[in-house]
Design an enzyme around this catalytic site. Structure first.
Site, PDB file in Angstrom:
ATOM      1  N   LYS A  22       0.836  -1.213   0.000  1.00 30.43           N
ATOM      2  CA  LYS A  22       0.000   0.000   0.000  1.00 30.43           C
ATOM      3  C   LYS A  22       0.867   1.256   0.000  1.00 30.43           C
ATOM      4  CE  LYS A  22      -1.779   1.613   3.948  1.00 30.43           C
ATOM      5  NZ  LYS A  22      -1.396   3.011   4.242  1.00 30.43           N
ATOM      6  N   ASN A  23       1.862   1.297   0.859  1.00 35.92           N
ATOM      7  CA  ASN A  23       2.655   2.516   1.035  1.00 35.92           C
ATOM      8  C   ASN A  23       3.684   2.751  -0.060  1.00 35.92           C
ATOM      9  OD1 ASN A  23       1.106   3.051   3.206  1.00 35.92           O
ATOM     10  ND2 ASN A  23       2.637   2.494   4.734  1.00 35.92           N
ATOM     11  N   ARG A 100      -5.221  10.825   3.974  1.00 37.43           N
ATOM     12  CA  ARG A 100      -4.305  11.955   4.047  1.00 37.43           C
ATOM     13  C   ARG A 100      -3.121  11.815   3.105  1.00 37.43           C
ATOM     14  NH1 ARG A 100      -3.474  13.607   8.722  1.00 37.43           N
ATOM     15  NH2 ARG A 100      -1.515  14.575   8.184  1.00 37.43           N
ATOM     16  N   CYS A 124      -5.392  13.328  12.598  1.00 34.33           N
ATOM     17  CA  CYS A 124      -5.435  11.889  12.332  1.00 34.33           C
ATOM     18  C   CYS A 124      -5.446  11.181  13.681  1.00 34.33           C
ATOM     19  CB  CYS A 124      -4.194  11.502  11.525  1.00 34.33           C
ATOM     20  SG  CYS A 124      -3.905   9.733  11.425  1.00 34.33           S
ATOM     21  N   ARG A 129       0.258  15.078  12.719  1.00 32.72           N
ATOM     22  CA  ARG A 129       0.780  14.824  11.364  1.00 32.72           C
ATOM     23  C   ARG A 129       0.770  16.084  10.491  1.00 32.72           C
ATOM     24  NH1 ARG A 129      -1.245   8.995   9.314  1.00 32.72           N
ATOM     25  NH2 ARG A 129       0.611   9.190   8.005  1.00 32.72           N
ATOM     26  N   PRO A 130       1.521  17.128  10.838  1.00 38.32           N
ATOM     27  CA  PRO A 130       1.576  18.334  10.012  1.00 38.32           C
ATOM     28  C   PRO A 130       2.265  18.042   8.676  1.00 38.32           C
ATOM     29  CG  PRO A 130       3.249  18.403  11.741  1.00 38.32           C
ATOM     30  CD  PRO A 130       2.424  17.173  11.993  1.00 38.32           C
ATOM     31  N   ILE A 131       2.185  18.970   7.721  1.00 35.27           N
ATOM     32  CA  ILE A 131       2.841  18.799   6.419  1.00 35.27           C
ATOM     33  C   ILE A 131       3.870  19.893   6.164  1.00 35.27           C
ATOM     34  CG2 ILE A 131       0.920  17.506   5.376  1.00 35.27           C
ATOM     35  CD1 ILE A 131       0.275  20.261   3.916  1.00 35.27           C
ATOM     36  N   ASP A 132       4.364  20.510   7.236  1.00 36.98           N
ATOM     37  CA  ASP A 132       5.301  21.641   7.080  1.00 36.98           C
ATOM     38  C   ASP A 132       6.531  21.250   6.267  1.00 36.98           C
ATOM     39  OD1 ASP A 132       7.266  21.340  10.051  1.00 36.98           O
ATOM     40  OD2 ASP A 132       5.736  19.951   9.329  1.00 36.98           O
ATOM     41  N   LEU A 133       7.036  20.034   6.433  1.00 39.17           N
ATOM     42  CA  LEU A 133       8.242  19.640   5.700  1.00 39.17           C
ATOM     43  C   LEU A 133       7.969  19.498   4.203  1.00 39.17           C
ATOM     44  CD1 LEU A 133       9.817  17.001   8.123  1.00 39.17           C
ATOM     45  CD2 LEU A 133      10.183  19.485   8.031  1.00 39.17           C
ATOM     46  N   ASP A 314       4.757   1.090  11.934  1.00 39.28           N
ATOM     47  CA  ASP A 314       3.588   0.379  11.402  1.00 39.28           C
ATOM     48  C   ASP A 314       3.528  -1.076  11.847  1.00 39.28           C
ATOM     49  OD1 ASP A 314       3.509   2.122   8.180  1.00 39.28           O
ATOM     50  OD2 ASP A 314       2.995   2.738  10.206  1.00 39.28           O
ATOM     51  N   ILE A 336       7.664   7.780  16.830  1.00 41.86           N
ATOM     52  CA  ILE A 336       7.331   8.478  15.581  1.00 41.86           C
ATOM     53  C   ILE A 336       6.026   9.264  15.711  1.00 41.86           C
ATOM     54  CG2 ILE A 336       6.870   8.187  13.107  1.00 41.86           C
ATOM     55  CD1 ILE A 336       9.671   7.357  13.650  1.00 41.86           C
ATOM     56  N   ARG A 406      -8.517  -0.891   4.702  1.00 41.29           N
ATOM     57  CA  ARG A 406      -7.683   0.159   4.118  1.00 41.29           C
ATOM     58  C   ARG A 406      -6.296  -0.351   3.772  1.00 41.29           C
ATOM     59  NH1 ARG A 406      -7.772   5.849   6.963  1.00 41.29           N
ATOM     60  NH2 ARG A 406      -6.543   6.168   5.055  1.00 41.29           N
TER      61      ARG A 406
HETATM   62  C1  EPZ Z   1       4.160   7.184   6.048  1.00 40.02           C
HETATM   63  O1  EPZ Z   1       3.360   8.257   6.548  1.00 40.02           O
HETATM   64  C2  EPZ Z   1       3.232   5.955   6.007  1.00 40.02           C
HETATM   65  N1  EPZ Z   1       2.102   6.231   5.153  1.00 40.02           N
HETATM   66  C3  EPZ Z   1       2.751   5.635   7.424  1.00 40.02           C
HETATM   67  O2  EPZ Z   1       1.996   4.424   7.374  1.00 40.02           O
HETATM   68  C4  EPZ Z   1       3.943   5.402   8.322  1.00 40.02           C
HETATM   69  O3  EPZ Z   1       3.514   5.215   9.632  1.00 40.02           O
HETATM   70  C5  EPZ Z   1       4.898   6.621   8.269  1.00 40.02           C
HETATM   71  O4  EPZ Z   1       5.272   6.910   6.916  1.00 40.02           O
HETATM   72  C6  EPZ Z   1       6.178   6.388   9.062  1.00 40.02           C
HETATM   73  O5  EPZ Z   1       6.836   5.260   8.628  1.00 40.02           O
HETATM   74  C7  EPZ Z   1       2.249   6.098   3.819  1.00 40.02           C
HETATM   75  O6  EPZ Z   1       3.296   5.798   3.284  1.00 40.02           O
HETATM   76  C8  EPZ Z   1       1.040   6.361   2.977  1.00 40.02           C
HETATM   77  P1  EPZ Z   1       6.196  10.698   7.927  1.00 40.02           P
HETATM   78  P2  EPZ Z   1       3.889   9.769   6.472  1.00 40.02           P
HETATM   79  O7  EPZ Z   1       6.064  11.919   7.106  1.00 40.02           O
HETATM   80  O8  EPZ Z   1       4.601   9.980   5.205  1.00 40.02           O
HETATM   81  C9  EPZ Z   1       6.153  14.139  11.274  1.00 40.02           C
HETATM   82  C10 EPZ Z   1       0.169   2.977   7.718  1.00 40.02           C
HETATM   83  O9  EPZ Z   1      -0.213   2.453   8.770  1.00 40.02           O
HETATM   84  N2  EPZ Z   1       6.049  15.087  10.148  1.00 40.02           N
HETATM   85  O10 EPZ Z   1       7.408   9.876   7.772  1.00 40.02           O
HETATM   86  O11 EPZ Z   1       2.752  10.647   6.804  1.00 40.02           O
HETATM   87  C11 EPZ Z   1       4.900  13.272  11.426  1.00 40.02           C
HETATM   88  O12 EPZ Z   1       3.894  13.927  12.134  1.00 40.02           O
HETATM   89  C12 EPZ Z   1       0.605   4.456   7.716  1.00 40.02           C
HETATM   90  O13 EPZ Z   1       0.233   2.401   6.631  1.00 40.02           O
HETATM   91  C13 EPZ Z   1       6.094  16.436  10.418  1.00 40.02           C
HETATM   92  O14 EPZ Z   1       6.217  16.862  11.562  1.00 40.02           O
HETATM   93  O15 EPZ Z   1       4.911   9.773   7.707  1.00 40.02           O
HETATM   94  C14 EPZ Z   1       5.448  12.051  12.121  1.00 40.02           C
HETATM   95  O16 EPZ Z   1       5.496  12.293  13.490  1.00 40.02           O
HETATM   96  C15 EPZ Z   1       0.293   5.154   8.994  1.00 40.02           C
HETATM   97  N3  EPZ Z   1       6.007  17.307   9.367  1.00 40.02           N
HETATM   98  C16 EPZ Z   1       6.844  11.923  11.530  1.00 40.02           C
HETATM   99  O17 EPZ Z   1       7.166  13.194  10.978  1.00 40.02           O
HETATM  100  C17 EPZ Z   1       5.876  16.870   8.065  1.00 40.02           C
HETATM  101  O18 EPZ Z   1       5.774  17.694   7.139  1.00 40.02           O
HETATM  102  C18 EPZ Z   1       6.983  10.869  10.425  1.00 40.02           C
HETATM  103  O19 EPZ Z   1       5.991  11.100   9.461  1.00 40.02           O
HETATM  104  C19 EPZ Z   1       5.834  15.493   7.815  1.00 40.02           C
HETATM  105  C20 EPZ Z   1       5.927  14.614   8.878  1.00 40.02           C
END
Ligand code: EPZ
Length: 427
Positions: A22-23, A100, A124, A129-133, A314, A336, A406
């Site tokens: 999926k990911n 998301r 969520c 889970r912000p998207i600032d990065l 995960d 995380i 999902r």
């Molecule tokens: C991916 O989510 C996966 N989803 C998640 O799987 C997985 O848990 C996660 O990576 C970590 O391995 C998909 O690939 C679709 P991150 P993602 O950006 O990309 C913070 C599942 O169960 N962060 O690596 O959203 C964030 O809040 C799902 O299949 C910021 O602060 O994860 C988190 O604490 C759940 N700002 C950490 O970084 C940002 O702009 C890691 O998030 C982006 C992230």
């Protein structure tokens, strides 16, 4: 709402075919936005999240067809995506709120169409889970970023320009957005402290097959030489290491012996190491991974979730379910996401002994779990509950099955195929 009914106590034995990841599939489905030529993705899993993203891409003008000649040969689904025309660069709230990960259309859209307007994902269950990065990365490539009325607008009418992106910590999604955007940027982009997950390597492989110039995927530093245009390709989605890991835990918990057909041991490093530590016998084979319960039973273990190659968040809930029936105590630290222990009170309803202090849970193994109705809260938490149901005495009901749909393709069919007594029943 459908629910899963599990009659516990059955030893699992046999082969489980592992589906496409999926990911990996979700970002891969966004890559066709970068070219006007058709891209075929093979081995796509049949999951609710995949359908949601397909609907969003369709809404933007991407034509999605069942790929020719997929009869029998290829596991999973093969779809051809053609983004010859992008006639809408808006990703509406109604799509993004369902899933998301839709935010991953942002980078390819602004790179190809010069503009993207994407609904902010909102909160969520497992964390803010912000998207600032994501936004900082696109701004580093010259995109103008505005936030208005719950939407982010990224625009670069004259195209993006290569630059340096240095992440303060590894983010999977932000790395994927930056990687796709940089493929069409003028000049060179360097991503430092990039996420190293296998799904990112799979995405880079597909993009390079489309004519991109990416080196270093899977490492902390990725370099992308921008090109003027990309072309079509055919790409097979990698196997799902989290799905495989979930069934590996099921094998150990039930004292069983399961072959995970198609699983890639290299992508599951930390998961398999922890399984061995907990008492499993793991055989890594060219065509999959065999997991067998050892004679010594299940031993306690400690986990801290980390970005790849560390232990994946995960898999945290699934290993917590394992720890509930281990001999001794385990300490599980979620590093995380700030709210990923929603399964704890539900596991305690099944008789588990768990105390949470801050980001750590101490799990003291018990002799036997006892069945009860439980509530799924998010995708992986619900898999943790299903695993606990496999070993609990009596009949466990996992409510809100849609969470599992999902991310787990044909769950009850796969479990029944190795001897579990499980049914999907209407709500
Ligand atoms: C991916 O989510 C996966 N989803 C998640 O799987 C997985 O848990 C996660 O990576 C970590 O391995 C998909 O690939 C679709 P991150 P993602 O950006 O990309 C913070 C599942 O169960 N962060 O690596 O959203 C964030 O809040 C799902 O299949 C910021 O602060 O994860 C988190 O604490 C759940 N700002 C950490 O970084 C940002 O702009 C890691 O998030 C982006 C992230």
């Amino acid at each position: 709402m459908e629910k899963l009914v599990i009659r516990g106590g059955k030893r699992l034995e046999g082969t489980i075919p592992v589906s496409g990841a999926k990911n990996a599939a979700l970002p891969l489905m966004c890559a066709p936005l970068l070219t006007e030529e058709p891209v075929t993705l093979e081995n796509l899993p049949r999951l609710a999240d995949i359908n949601t993203l397909a609907d969003l891409l369709n809404h933007m003008g991407v034509a999605i067809t069942i790929a020719a000649g997929q009869g029998g040969r290829i596991r999973g689904r093969s779809l051809t995506f053609s983004a010859a025309e992008i006639n809408d660069t808006v990703a509406p709230y109604d799509f993004v709120r369902k899933m998301r990960a839709s935010i991953i259309v942002l980078g390819p859209l602004v790179a190809r169409a010069g503009e993207a307007i994407v609904s902010l994902p909102g909160g969520c269950a497992i964390g803010n889970r912000p998207i600032d990065l994501h936004l900082k990365a696109l701004a580093a490539l010259g995109a103008e970023i505005d936030l208005e009325e719950g939407y982010v607008r990224a625009s670069a009418p004259r195209g993006l320009t290569g630059g340096l992106i240095r992440f303060p910590f590894a983010s999977v999604g932000a790395t994927e957005n930056a990687l796709m955007a940089a493929t069409l940027a003028k000049g060179t982009t360097t991503i430092e402290n990039a996420a190293r997950e296998p799904e990112i390597v799979d995405l880079a492989k597909c993009l390079n097959a489309m004519g991109a110039k990416i080196t270093g995927a899977g490492h902390e530093t990725i370099t992308i030489e921008g090109v003027d245009r990309l072309h079509g390709c055919t790409h097979t989605v990698m196997p799902d290491r989290i799905e495989a890991g979930s069934y590996a835990v099921a094998a150990l918990m039930t004292g069983g012996d399961v072959f995970l057909e198609g699983a890639v041991a290299h992508d599951m490093g930390a998961i398999l190491d922890k399984l061995r530590e907990a008492g499993a016998i793991v055989e890594e084979k060219a065509d999959g991974v065999r997991v067998k319960a050892g004679a010594g039973g299940i031993k306690g273990f400690n986990i801290v979730t980390q970005p790849f190659p560390g232990f994946p968040t995960d898999m945290q809930a699934q290993f917590m379910a394992l720890a509930t029936v281990a001999d001794g105590a385990s300490i599980i630290t979620e590093a995380i996401f700030e709210n990923r222990f929603m399964h704890v009170p539900e596991l305690c309803r099944l008789g588990a002994d768990i105390t949470v202090t801050g980001a750590s849970a101490t799990v003291r193994g018990v002799q036997k779990l006892k069945s009860a109705p439980v509530m799924a809260t998010d995708l992986r938490a619900s898999m943790g509950l299903a695993l606990a149901g496999l070993v609990a005495s009596g009949e466990t009901t996992v409510n809100r099955l849609y969470h599992l749909d999902r991310g787990y393709e044909r769950l009850e069919e796969k479990l029944r195929g190795v001897g579990a007594d499980v049914d999907r029943v209407p709500g």
